[in-house]
Design a protein around this motif. Structure first.
Motif, PDB file in Angstrom:
ATOM      1  N   LEU A   1       0.798  -1.247   0.027  1.00  0.00           N
ATOM      2  CA  LEU A   1      -0.019   0.066  -0.004  1.00  0.00           C
ATOM      3  C   LEU A   1       0.772   1.199  -0.044  1.00  0.00           C
ATOM      4  O   LEU A   1       0.442   2.159  -0.456  1.00  0.00           O
ATOM      5  N   ALA A   2       2.060   1.081   0.736  1.00  0.00           N
ATOM      6  CA  ALA A   2       2.840   2.456   0.853  1.00  0.00           C
ATOM      7  C   ALA A   2       3.408   2.764  -0.655  1.00  0.00           C
ATOM      8  O   ALA A   2       3.681   3.815  -1.066  1.00  0.00           O
TER       9      ALA A   2
ATOM     10  N   GLY B   1       2.122   1.968  -3.455  1.00  0.00           N
ATOM     11  CA  GLY B   1       0.964   2.651  -4.199  1.00  0.00           C
ATOM     12  C   GLY B   1       0.765   4.032  -3.828  1.00  0.00           C
ATOM     13  O   GLY B   1      -0.272   4.491  -4.425  1.00  0.00           O
ATOM     14  N   GLY B   2       1.191   4.580  -3.041  1.00  0.00           N
ATOM     15  CA  GLY B   2       1.264   6.065  -2.744  1.00  0.00           C
ATOM     16  C   GLY B   2       0.741   6.257  -1.493  1.00  0.00           C
ATOM     17  O   GLY B   2       0.781   7.558  -1.161  1.00  0.00           O
ATOM     18  N   ALA B   3       0.291   5.524  -0.577  1.00  0.00           N
ATOM     19  CA  ALA B   3       0.034   5.838   0.753  1.00  0.00           C
ATOM     20  C   ALA B   3       0.947   6.243   1.608  1.00  0.00           C
ATOM     21  O   ALA B   3       2.214   5.815   1.811  1.00  0.00           O
ATOM     22  N   ASP B   4       0.778   7.419   2.554  1.00  0.00           N
ATOM     23  CA  ASP B   4       1.992   7.994   3.420  1.00  0.00           C
ATOM     24  C   ASP B   4       1.798   7.413   4.680  1.00  0.00           C
ATOM     25  O   ASP B   4       2.831   7.508   5.603  1.00  0.00           O
ATOM     26  N   PHE B   5       0.739   6.936   4.855  1.00  0.00           N
ATOM     27  CA  PHE B   5       0.462   6.419   6.264  1.00  0.00           C
ATOM     28  C   PHE B   5      -0.497   5.046   6.051  1.00  0.00           C
ATOM     29  O   PHE B   5      -1.094   4.982   5.219  1.00  0.00           O
ATOM     30  N   VAL B   6      -0.092   4.175   6.759  1.00  0.00           N
ATOM     31  CA  VAL B   6      -0.895   2.964   6.677  1.00  0.00           C
ATOM     32  C   VAL B   6      -1.625   2.425   7.972  1.00  0.00           C
ATOM     33  O   VAL B   6      -0.671   2.350   8.971  1.00  0.00           O
ATOM     34  N   PHE B   7      -2.873   2.381   7.940  1.00  0.00           N
ATOM     35  CA  PHE B   7      -3.359   1.978   9.453  1.00  0.00           C
ATOM     36  C   PHE B   7      -3.979   0.511   9.368  1.00  0.00           C
ATOM     37  O   PHE B   7      -4.411   0.072   8.361  1.00  0.00           O
TER      38      PHE B   7
ATOM     39  N   ILE C   1      -6.001  -1.033   6.248  1.00  0.00           N
ATOM     40  CA  ILE C   1      -6.356  -2.747   6.152  1.00  0.00           C
ATOM     41  C   ILE C   1      -7.252  -2.990   7.251  1.00  0.00           C
ATOM     42  O   ILE C   1      -6.908  -2.804   8.419  1.00  0.00           O
ATOM     43  N   LEU C   2      -8.301  -3.511   6.690  1.00  0.00           N
ATOM     44  CA  LEU C   2      -9.350  -3.863   7.855  1.00  0.00           C
ATOM     45  C   LEU C   2      -9.483  -5.399   7.671  1.00  0.00           C
ATOM     46  O   LEU C   2      -9.840  -6.040   6.585  1.00  0.00           O
ATOM     47  N   ASP C   3      -9.561  -6.231   8.841  1.00  0.00           N
ATOM     48  CA  ASP C   3      -9.503  -7.403   8.938  1.00  0.00           C
ATOM     49  C   ASP C   3     -11.052  -8.001   8.421  1.00  0.00           C
ATOM     50  O   ASP C   3     -12.006  -7.237   9.082  1.00  0.00           O
ATOM     51  N   GLY C   4     -11.197  -8.942   7.635  1.00  0.00           N
ATOM     52  CA  GLY C   4     -12.426  -9.506   7.279  1.00  0.00           C
ATOM     53  C   GLY C   4     -12.792  -9.179   5.842  1.00  0.00           C
ATOM     54  O   GLY C   4     -11.797  -9.045   5.012  1.00  0.00           O
ATOM     55  N   THR C   5     -13.944  -9.268   5.567  1.00  0.00           N
ATOM     56  CA  THR C   5     -14.285  -9.189   4.048  1.00  0.00           C
ATOM     57  C   THR C   5     -15.304  -7.846   3.777  1.00  0.00           C
ATOM     58  O   THR C   5     -15.584  -7.637   2.665  1.00  0.00           O
ATOM     59  N   SER C   6     -15.654  -7.446   4.822  1.00  0.00           N
ATOM     60  CA  SER C   6     -16.938  -6.295   4.653  1.00  0.00           C
ATOM     61  C   SER C   6     -16.291  -4.952   5.011  1.00  0.00           C
ATOM     62  O   SER C   6     -15.577  -4.780   6.225  1.00  0.00           O
ATOM     63  N   ASP C   7     -16.166  -3.831   4.238  1.00  0.00           N
ATOM     64  CA  ASP C   7     -15.784  -2.651   4.477  1.00  0.00           C
ATOM     65  C   ASP C   7     -16.756  -1.814   5.238  1.00  0.00           C
ATOM     66  O   ASP C   7     -17.535  -0.950   4.645  1.00  0.00           O
ATOM     67  N   PHE C   8     -17.097  -1.934   6.540  1.00  0.00           N
ATOM     68  CA  PHE C   8     -17.942  -1.273   7.155  1.00  0.00           C
ATOM     69  C   PHE C   8     -17.713   0.296   7.636  1.00  0.00           C
ATOM     70  O   PHE C   8     -18.424   0.955   7.922  1.00  0.00           O
ATOM     71  N   ILE C   9     -16.390   0.379   7.411  1.00  0.00           N
ATOM     72  CA  ILE C   9     -15.838   1.622   7.746  1.00  0.00           C
ATOM     73  C   ILE C   9     -16.295   2.815   6.736  1.00  0.00           C
ATOM     74  O   ILE C   9     -17.066   3.946   7.056  1.00  0.00           O
TER      75      ILE C   9
ATOM     76  N   VAL D   1      -9.849   2.009   2.104  1.00  0.00           N
ATOM     77  CA  VAL D   1      -9.793   0.728   2.957  1.00  0.00           C
ATOM     78  C   VAL D   1      -9.634  -0.360   1.904  1.00  0.00           C
ATOM     79  O   VAL D   1     -10.386  -0.768   0.825  1.00  0.00           O
ATOM     80  N   THR D   2      -8.757  -1.340   2.422  1.00  0.00           N
ATOM     81  CA  THR D   2      -8.535  -2.591   1.685  1.00  0.00           C
ATOM     82  C   THR D   2      -9.148  -3.689   2.694  1.00  0.00           C
ATOM     83  O   THR D   2      -8.413  -3.648   3.723  1.00  0.00           O
ATOM     84  N   THR D   3      -9.852  -4.716   2.518  1.00  0.00           N
ATOM     85  CA  THR D   3     -10.348  -5.578   3.496  1.00  0.00           C
ATOM     86  C   THR D   3      -9.341  -6.804   2.908  1.00  0.00           C
ATOM     87  O   THR D   3      -8.971  -7.201   2.061  1.00  0.00           O
ATOM     88  N   LYS D   4      -9.079  -7.688   4.401  1.00  0.00           N
ATOM     89  CA  LYS D   4      -8.126  -8.543   4.345  1.00  0.00           C
ATOM     90  C   LYS D   4      -8.613  -9.815   5.033  1.00  0.00           C
ATOM     91  O   LYS D   4      -8.526  -9.600   6.105  1.00  0.00           O
ATOM     92  N   VAL D   5      -9.037 -10.867   4.336  1.00  0.00           N
ATOM     93  CA  VAL D   5      -9.317 -12.000   5.199  1.00  0.00           C
ATOM     94  C   VAL D   5      -8.058 -12.580   6.083  1.00  0.00           C
ATOM     95  O   VAL D   5      -7.082 -12.558   5.375  1.00  0.00           O
ATOM     96  N   LYS D   6      -8.424 -12.989   7.177  1.00  0.00           N
ATOM     97  CA  LYS D   6      -7.367 -13.141   8.355  1.00  0.00           C
ATOM     98  C   LYS D   6      -6.194 -12.314   8.186  1.00  0.00           C
ATOM     99  O   LYS D   6      -5.133 -12.511   8.429  1.00  0.00           O
ATOM    100  N   GLY D   7      -6.620 -10.968   8.299  1.00  0.00           N
ATOM    101  CA  GLY D   7      -5.581  -9.703   8.167  1.00  0.00           C
ATOM    102  C   GLY D   7      -4.907 -10.044   9.345  1.00  0.00           C
ATOM    103  O   GLY D   7      -3.664  -9.531   9.709  1.00  0.00           O
TER     104      GLY D   7
END
Length: 228
Positions: free
Chosen positions: A13-14, A16-22, A127-135, A153-159
């Motif tokens: 993600l960095a 790809g241009g992100a300056d901070f990753v959460f 990066i959000l754990d799971g499959t659903s971007d509830f954010i 937001v990027t969702t990631k199964v078993k993040g």
């Protein structure tokens, strides 16, 4: 042996241009009582090449309570910033669990972004754990807090297994929520019968039987089927 999370997706993600990753993960989704919480750990992209994943970090569910307590301060110190957002049992009852998760995540993000030097041209990624971007879904609602910048937001199964920021956020959130539930059990005589010091508000047989005997407390999620 536990899988060791890496910073591979964070670095992608960095690049790809992100300056901070959460990294974000939730705790308390399935509990019968108490809040739902979302932890967030922020890293500066420029620091990623020199960062090492803290020793012992793993999916919080794979760690004992003692191990989580032992490492959580190291994880907090490792992060550029961190926060835990919360939605009460009453908000879960009013909004439903998915929207409550989104609002809790946005509250955590608002808190962590206030601690970071985010400029108007900043481009944070999450990066959000799971499959659903509830954010992102919750961000457009009336209940959402004001955020300086909404991350992509990027969702990631078993993040929480594969991504170090997500695993760290999960541990911090789990320790925060567990401590709260233990403190409530110790300080409030009216909730002592539910034994939250042991079950942390989840549906153990002992907890469910106590609800049958005493009814729900003001901290139970009364919109749920509490006794099965």
């Amino acid at each position: 042996m536990h899988p060791i999370p890496t910073l591979a997706l964070e670095s992608e993600l960095a690049a790809g241009g992100a300056d901070f990753v959460f990294g974000l993960d939730e705790v308390g989704r399935g509990a019968l009582a108490g809040p739902v919480m979302v932890g967030v750990v922020a890293l500066k992209s420029a620091d990623l090449p020199r960062l090492k994943v803290p020793a012992g970090v793993a999916d919080s569910k794979m760690l004992t309570a003692a191990r989580r307590e032992a490492i959580h301060l190291d994880l907090e110190n490792w992060a550029e910033a961190w926060a835990v957002g919360s939605c009460s049992n009453h908000e879960v009852d009013e909004w439903g669990i998915t929207h409550a998760l989104g609002i809790a995540a946005l509250r955590a993000l608002a808190d962590v972004e206030a601690r970071l030097d985010l400029g108007p041209d900043s481009s944070p990624a999450a990066i959000l754990d799971g499959t659903s971007d509830f954010i992102t879904k919750a961000a457009d609602s009336f209940d959402a807090p004001t955020l300086p910048l909404l991350p992509t937001v990027t969702t990631k199964v078993k993040g929480d297994v594969s991504c170090a920021t997500v695993a760290s956020a999960a541990v911090i959130a789990k320790v925060t929520r567990d401590r709260l539930m233990v403190r409530l059990a110790q300080e409030r005589a009216d909730v002592a019968p539910y034994h939250w010091e042991k079950n942390k508000g989840y549906g153990s047989a002992e907890h469910i039987e106590a609800i049958r005997q005493h009814g729900p407390s003001d901290l139970h999620r009364v919109s749920w089927h509490l006794t099965g």
